[in-house]
Each structure stands twice: as structure tokens, then as C-alpha cells.
Scaffold this active site. Structure first.
Site, short mmCIF file in Angstrom:
data_model
loop_
_atom_site.label_atom_id
_atom_site.label_comp_id
_atom_site.label_asym_id
_atom_site.label_seq_id
_atom_site.Cartn_x
_atom_site.Cartn_y
_atom_site.Cartn_z
CG LEU A 61 -1.84 1.21 1.40
CD1 LEU A 61 -2.88 1.24 0.28
CD2 LEU A 61 -2.52 1.17 2.77
N GLY A 100 -0.28 4.49 -0.41
CA GLY A 100 -0.92 5.64 0.22
C GLY A 100 -2.43 5.52 0.11
N GLY A 133 -6.27 8.12 0.34
CA GLY A 133 -6.93 9.41 0.51
C GLY A 133 -8.38 9.18 0.81
N GLY A 166 -11.54 7.86 0.37
CA GLY A 166 -12.24 6.88 -0.44
C GLY A 166 -11.40 6.08 -1.40
CG ASP A 205 -6.84 17.99 -2.84
OD1 ASP A 205 -6.67 18.74 -1.86
OD2 ASP A 205 -7.05 16.77 -2.73
#
Length: 366
Positions: free
Chosen positions: A34, A36, A38, A40, A164
Site C-alpha cells: 500500500l 498511500g 486518501g 475513499g 487539491d
């Protein structure tokens, strides 16, 4: 790592994106690494099997999380599809490369991307945990140069507002050989005036993380422009100096004052420090159970109010670090990018051109 000549690089990207070879991506449980996560979504490393004896580079794959509530909400999958549509059209060395998109029979989409070594956010977290001080100025200047070039391309050629920008959406390859912008799932189109006019287009909505949002975003004005990204970029520069998300130093100070008056100092401090990490997400923490709500004191509510009041402002630099003269340019850019009025912030092109000119001047002087 040397960047290939533009024609060769563009040809390579076009071949990758137009390839008719089917992409086979295993279920999430088979993806052991894994990278990362965020709101959902989760990002995994995919090690691809060799083809005819040729070693193939690994990819990063992005898909919605296994949380049943998330998987039932079509919003998160729509963002992946939207991001794939955007990335197909973006060909720039400082924007993460698109590799493909796969849809399952259940309608769940997976986005395959170029794999980078790590994110800037992860690097800064490690430096903070190991008490190493601000990121070295040469690395920060490399980040600023590369991401400013990505934003210049995004704003003026692709006509997009990233929407973002934060340290976890800046990827780093190797030892800062090249930095790349990622995560375009909530990007917004810029019109012919270089603006996002939400008064005329009510379907458009700025979704980005509020800790990094510009004052005009927090104030919910009807028209914003590319300078909203520049304010967020200024807060990324701040992160390289403070090693924490913007405004959380002030939150720590407020927590310290409140917790001194708490009867359960240790318990409350541990709970609040753990909860603090959620505030950097795109959305506020999920609704709590009644039991969790009872466990938390009014201290956290008061601290959250303090944090929210700081949104859209320039956070003060930490006084704990003594910055050398090598940081002067970085600090100046932080202040310029986080000016309250959008017209007082520099354009992305101005930023990278100034750095390029300064580098040329230093080389000439040497």
C-alpha cells in the site's frame, strides 16, 4: 535520471497511452504494498510480470477502498474515471504519467499510473519524526521549480485548476531527481478568462482540502482563478520548512493550553493528537458513534474551531528552526504565494522563470 529529448519522450508517452495491450490488475488483497490512501481511495504498487524475458517497470494503481460504505457511493469511482480522462491528455515531465484504466464487471475502475519513489508528504513526515529539521534548500528549490513548471502547463496549456495541491500530491523520484504533480480527481476546468466561474456553472464545486485552500475558496466566492492553486503551493513550501501541515502548529499550541486545564491530561492529549491527523484529509472526519462522541471532551471541539478559523490564512513560520541564508528565496516565495489577494500572488510561470534566472546568475558568478 536524464529526461529524454522532448520528441522521444512525447512519442513514448503517446505509444503507452495508445497501446491496445490489455491490462490485467489483480484484486486489492493481492496487491501487498500500500503506497498511500486518501478520501475513499487507496494506491498500491503493482509489480508486473516480465514479458518475453524483458523486465517491466512497476506501476502504481489507484482504486476505491474496500470499505462497503465507500464502495456503494458512486462519487469516488466517478473521480477515478474523471482523473483518467484528464491524465490521458496531460503529457508533461512534471505530471505523473498515465498508464491505463481498467473497469470490472461490477463497474469499479482502477487507474494505472507511473510509479514514483515516494511523496513529499511522506518525506516530511519522516523528517519530522526523526527531528531532522527543514528539508535541505536544494531539494526544496527542486520541488518548487518542478511543480511550478507543472502548474504553468496545467494553467496555461491544459486550462485546468488542480484544486487539491498539498505535499501528499507531490511525488518524488529517486533522490529528488524529478518531482511530479499527481491526483487530478477534483480538478476544475478554467474558462477562456483563466477562471472557474461557479456563478455561471453551479455544477462546478471546489472540493480540495481546506487546510491548503486559498482565502477566496474558504469565503466561497463565485469566481476563482489559477492563483487559488498558487496559494496552496505556498502552503506546500511552508510544509518543507515546518514539516507539518499548515495551521497544525497553532493547533498544537492551542491543545497544549487546553490540556493543561484538563483533568485527564494524558488521555485527552493522546486522543487529540491521534485525531489531528484526520484534519488534513479532503473531507472532515466521518460521523462518530455516540460512544466515541461521549469519550471526547469539549477540548477537541474548541480546538477544531480554532483550526477552522485559520483556514485561508498564512501560517506563521516555526521559530524552533534557525534558517540559514540559503532559505531566503524559499521563505520569500512562501510569503509571495500566500498573499491574501489573488492578484498579489505570482503566476506559476513567473516562479520557475525567476528560479531559472537565479540559477543562471549564480552559475555565471561562479
Amino acid at each position: 535520471m536524464e529526461t529524454p529529448r522532448r520528441k522521444l519522450r512525447d512519442l513514448h508517452l503517446k505509444n503507452v497511452q495508445n497501446s491496445s495491450t490489455s491490462i490485467c490488475i489483480p484484486p486489492s488483497p493481492m496487491l501487498k504494498t500500500l503506497l498511500g490512501h486518501g478520501t475513499g481511495v487507496s494506491v498500491y504498487r503493482l509489480d508486473r510480470s516480465p514479458r518475453q524475458g524483458q523486465i517491466r517497470s512497476p506501476w502504481a494503481v489507484k482504486r476505491i477502498t474496500q470499505n462497503p460504505r465507500i464502495r456503494k457511493d458512486p462519487l469516488f469511482n466517478k473521480r477515478i474515471v474523471y482523473e483518467a480522462e484528464i491524465l490521458r491528455k496531460l503529457q508533461h515531465p512534471n505530471i505523473v504519467g498515465f498508464r491505463g484504466v481498467v473497469s470490472t464487471a461490477e463497474g469499479v475502475d482502477t487507474l494505472a499510473l507511473e510509479l514514483c519513489t515516494t511523496s513529499l508528504g511522506s518525506i516530511l513526515e519522516e523528517r519530522h519524526d526523526e527531528d531532522l529539521g527543514p528539508l535541505p534548500p536544494k531539494n526544496t528549490l527542486k520541488i518548487i521549480m518542478d511543480i511550478a513548471m507543472a502548474l504553468d502547463f496545467l494553467h496555461n496549456e491544459a486550462r485546468l485548476l488542480h484544486g487539491d495541491l498539498k505535499s501528499f500530491n507531490v511525488l518524488v523520484k529517486g533522490e529528488f531527481e524529478i518531482c511530479k504533480l499527481c491526483d487530478f480527481g477534483v480538478s476544475l476546468p478554467l474558462d477562456e478568462n483563466g477562471e472557474v466561474n461557479m456563478d455561471k456553472n453551479p455544477e462546478l464545486n471546489y472540493v480540495g482540502t481546506r487546510l491548503w485552500s486559498a482565502p477566496e475558496v474558504i469565503d466561497e466566492v463565485g469566481i476563482i482563478d489559477s492563483k487559488a492553486d498558487i496559494f496552496s503551493f505556498g502552503l506546500v513550501i511552508y510544509e518543507t520548512l515546518a514539516l507539518v501541515p499548515p495551521h497544525t502548529l497553532e493547533l498544537d499550541a492551542a491543545l497544549g493550553e487546553e490540556l493543561e486545564n484538563s483533568h485527564n491530561l494524558t488521555d485527552d492529549h493522546d486522543k487529540l493528537q491521534g485525531k489531528q491527523l484526520n484534519y488534513s484529509d479532503t473531507e472532515m472526519p466521518e460521523e462518530q458513534s455516540e460512544e466515541d462522541a461521549d469519550d471526547e471532551s469539549d477540548v477537541s471541539d474548541f480546538s477544531l474551531n480554532n483550526l477552522q478559523s485559520a483556514y485561508g490564512t498564512r501560517p506563521p513560520l516555526p521559530v524552533a528552526f534557525q534558517l540559514s541564508d540559503d532559505y531566503n528565496c524559499i521563505v520569500e516565495l512562501f510569503y509571495l504565494c500566500t498573499n491574501a489577494l489573488s492578484e498579489d500572488r505570482p503566476a506559476a510561470k513567473t516562479i520557475w522563470q525567476c528560479l531559472e534566472n537565479n540559477t543562471a546568475n549564480v552559475s555565471t558568478a561562479d
